[in-house]
Scaffold this motif. Structure first.
Motif, short mmCIF file in Angstrom:
data_model
loop_
_atom_site.label_atom_id
_atom_site.label_comp_id
_atom_site.label_asym_id
_atom_site.label_seq_id
_atom_site.Cartn_x
_atom_site.Cartn_y
_atom_site.Cartn_z
N ASP A 90 12.96 -12.63 6.32
CA ASP A 90 12.62 -12.15 7.65
C ASP A 90 11.25 -11.47 7.63
O ASP A 90 10.88 -10.89 6.62
CB ASP A 90 13.66 -11.14 8.12
CG ASP A 90 15.00 -11.80 8.38
OD1 ASP A 90 15.01 -13.00 8.72
OD2 ASP A 90 16.03 -11.13 8.24
N GLY A 129 8.62 -8.69 7.76
CA GLY A 129 8.73 -7.25 7.48
C GLY A 129 9.66 -6.87 6.35
O GLY A 129 9.83 -5.70 6.06
N GLY A 177 9.24 -7.55 3.15
CA GLY A 177 8.49 -7.13 1.95
C GLY A 177 7.94 -8.27 1.12
O GLY A 177 7.60 -8.08 -0.03
N LYS A 178 7.81 -9.47 1.72
CA LYS A 178 7.32 -10.62 0.96
C LYS A 178 5.88 -10.43 0.52
O LYS A 178 5.54 -10.67 -0.64
CB LYS A 178 7.44 -11.90 1.81
CG LYS A 178 8.85 -12.22 2.26
CD LYS A 178 8.91 -13.48 3.09
CE LYS A 178 8.22 -13.40 4.43
NZ LYS A 178 8.76 -12.39 5.38
N THR A 217 4.24 -7.69 0.18
CA THR A 217 4.18 -6.59 -0.79
C THR A 217 4.54 -7.10 -2.19
O THR A 217 3.81 -6.88 -3.15
CB THR A 217 5.16 -5.48 -0.36
OG1 THR A 217 4.90 -5.14 0.99
CG2 THR A 217 5.03 -4.26 -1.23
N ARG A 220 -3.19 -2.45 2.17
CA ARG A 220 -1.91 -2.57 1.50
C ARG A 220 -2.08 -2.37 -0.01
O ARG A 220 -1.31 -1.68 -0.65
CB ARG A 220 -1.29 -3.94 1.78
CG ARG A 220 0.14 -4.06 1.28
CD ARG A 220 0.56 -5.51 1.18
NE ARG A 220 0.27 -6.26 2.40
CZ ARG A 220 1.12 -6.40 3.39
NH1 ARG A 220 2.29 -5.86 3.33
NH2 ARG A 220 0.78 -7.10 4.45
N HIS A 229 8.19 -17.42 6.61
CA HIS A 229 8.98 -16.50 7.44
C HIS A 229 10.21 -17.22 7.97
O HIS A 229 10.12 -18.35 8.42
CB HIS A 229 8.18 -16.02 8.64
CG HIS A 229 7.05 -15.12 8.27
ND1 HIS A 229 7.25 -13.91 7.66
CD2 HIS A 229 5.72 -15.27 8.39
CE1 HIS A 229 6.08 -13.35 7.44
NE2 HIS A 229 5.12 -14.16 7.86
N LYS A 282 9.73 1.38 -1.83
CA LYS A 282 9.32 2.79 -1.88
C LYS A 282 7.98 2.95 -1.19
O LYS A 282 7.40 1.99 -0.71
CB LYS A 282 9.20 3.23 -3.34
CG LYS A 282 10.53 3.24 -4.06
CD LYS A 282 10.41 4.00 -5.36
CE LYS A 282 11.78 4.17 -5.97
NZ LYS A 282 11.73 4.43 -7.39
N GLY A 287 5.27 0.58 -2.76
CA GLY A 287 5.66 -0.79 -3.07
C GLY A 287 7.10 -0.95 -3.53
O GLY A 287 7.92 -0.03 -3.41
#
Ligand code: TYD
Ligand code: MG
Length: 463
Positions: free
Chosen positions: A103, A105, A107-108, A110, A141, A221, A274, A277
């Motif tokens: 989905d 947001g 964290g992909k 990141t 980021r 996504h 966290k 990351g």
């Protein structure tokens, strides 16, 4: 003038139909078919156009004796995260294409920015292509993740041909494409995000990865509205498909392999999001059991096995009298057919009168468990809730239940028991057959009492 031909594609699974349909007959999703132009199949010249531009290494593609081919293990690069490496099968393989779905947001970006930096460390340059963010945004980021290195190159681009052009100049060992839905190739005219574009770009990337021996990580996504195609339409093209799951309300994320040409598909990676990351979670059992209620009926801890790793999970059951005509049966995290089967066995072989009772089963922590070793745990949780008698909180349970109510042995009992011992459990109820094998090997736990059972009724008596 030639008439333009169109086809309707399911944005969910890629199913094709000559006319519009309300529901996709293949994956069953409603309102997912979108009209797209049929593109002429690519001619040979077009295919080789970009390949001819650069000096792709012909040498590695010449036939050679099998004895001189490098084993996959020597082509793997570590990602700096032991959880990510585990899911990949021990690191990322050069020349492989990995799709990471999830989905928006979750964290992909990141995860990939963090790992790409590590993949490059000591190995060569790496290229992060973002079609969604400007280099400054990626930098923002990266600052948060405390990444700043000379081998990590950032490119904001969405045209496939340009990306390859730059990649041939940079000569990276790995590339991230974030995300596939924003990319397009000039060879076809469909809009970015359509099934045709996504498939074409992905297969060209696959082609490039193999030819240049570069690892390619693609972000996809998962979309709810079906207006842009989801990562499922690519599953058969790429080498490895991973899905990033988790609830945005919780910091925990689970990375799961759906397909892997270079490793096992039942591996699981657990991360915690966290401030700086994603961090590996080395002890998921401890995490999954952290909020367990004490002395509540219907709560049972089972020792499940995910790939090479044992995980202790809490199962909860709620049995209550039904006021509707038909009793409701609901299961989250376990196969509901299996639950129906177990309820029938409990009724017939253990004398529990469950007709007229609503039964709800939930695997706490939101993970999906598919192995039969949790059967006995489900049965115990149902019986515990039905009789309003809590199960001893220091007991771990595992075992497969057969239709005659017999308890069958499962794989890897030693690993499961060790994990339970590590977390301070005092008692383990397991199949008699596993207990006998353990005794022969002399692998019986020291701080843990091991009780073998051969029938469901016997097990419920103990619990
Ligand atoms: P992101 O990687 O952008 O998700 P995706 O690429 O899958 O769309 O992650 C976005 C979320 O992660 C966002 O809500 C902020 C959060 N986050 C952290 O909590 N810590 C961090 O260090 C970073 C970079 C993001
Ligand atoms: Mg992103």
């Amino acid at each position: 003038m030639a008439k333009i031909k169109t086809v309707f594609y399911c944005q969910e699974c890629g199913y094709q139909s000559p006319k519009w349909l309300g529901k996709c007959p293949d994956c069953g999703v409603w309102n997912s078919l979108v009209e797209e132009r049929v593109e002429p199949t690519l001619g040979k010249n077009q295919e080789s156009r970009w390949l001819a531009q650069g000096e792709l290494d012909r040498e590695i593609w010449a036939p050679k004796p099998i004895s001189q081919i490098l084993p996959v293990s020597e082509m793997r690069a570590k990602t700096g995260s032991s959880e990510f490496d585990r899911v990949l099968g021990g690191g990322i393989v050069a020349g492989s294409v990995v799709l990471i779905g999830g989905d928006p947001g979750i964290g992909k970006s990141t995860l990939l920015l963090q790992s790409l930096d590590q993949i490059g460390a000591g190995r060569g340059k790496v290229l992060y292509v973002s079609g969604e963010e400007s280099p400054a945004q990626v930098k923002l980021r990266a600052d948060r993740l405390r990444i700043s290195s000379d081998h990590l190159y950032i490119l904001a681009e969405t045209a496939f041909e340009e990306i390859i052009h730059h990649a041939q100049a940079v000569q990276p060992v790995a590339i991230v494409i974030d995300s596939i839905q924003t990319m397009y190739t000039r060879q076809i005219s469909s809009a970015p995000g359509s099934v045709t574009q996504i498939r074409e770009v992905a297969s060209q990337l696959m082609f490039y990865a193999k030819r240049a021996n570069v690892a390619v990580l693609i972000v996809g996504h998962v979309t709810k509205e079906g207006s842009i195609a989801g990562p499922r339409v690519l599953e058969h093209i790429v080498d490895t498909v991973l899905y990033f799951e988790g609830d945005k309300g919780h910091p925990y994320r689970i990375l799961r392999a759906i397909k892997n040409r270079f490793g096992s598909t039942n591996e699981l990676g657990v991360f915690e999001m966290k401030g700086a990351g994603l961090a590996d979670v080395d002890n998921p059992s401890g995490l999954f059991l952290a909020e367990r209620p004490r002395d509540a009926a219907g709560s049972v801890v089972v020792a499940a096995q995910e790939g090479t790793r044992p995980i202790l999970i809490e199962l909860q059951a709620l049995v209550s009298a039904s006021y509707l005509g038909t009793a409701r049966r609901m299961a989250l995290g376990v196969d509901s057919n299996r639950v129906s089967l177990l309820l029938a066995v409990l009724e017939k072989r253990a004398g529990l009168h469950l007709a007229g009772q609503d039964v709800f089963i939930n695997v706490v922590s939101g993970i999906q468990v598919e192995e039969p070793a949790i059967d006995l745990g489900i049965a115990a949780a149902v019986a515990s809730s039905f009789r309003e008698r809590p199960v001893d909180p220091a007991t771990v349970i595992f075992g497969e239940v057969g239709l005659a109510g017999e308890i069958r042995g499962v794989q890897q009992p030693t690993l499961r028991i060790r994990e339970a011992e590590k977390l301070g459990f005092k008692r383990c109820i397991l199949p008699k057959r596993n207990q006998e094998l353990l005794r022969e090997e002399g692998e019986i736990g020291n701080t843990l009492e091991v009780i073998g059972v051969s029938h469901l009724a016997e097990a419920l008596e103990l619990i």
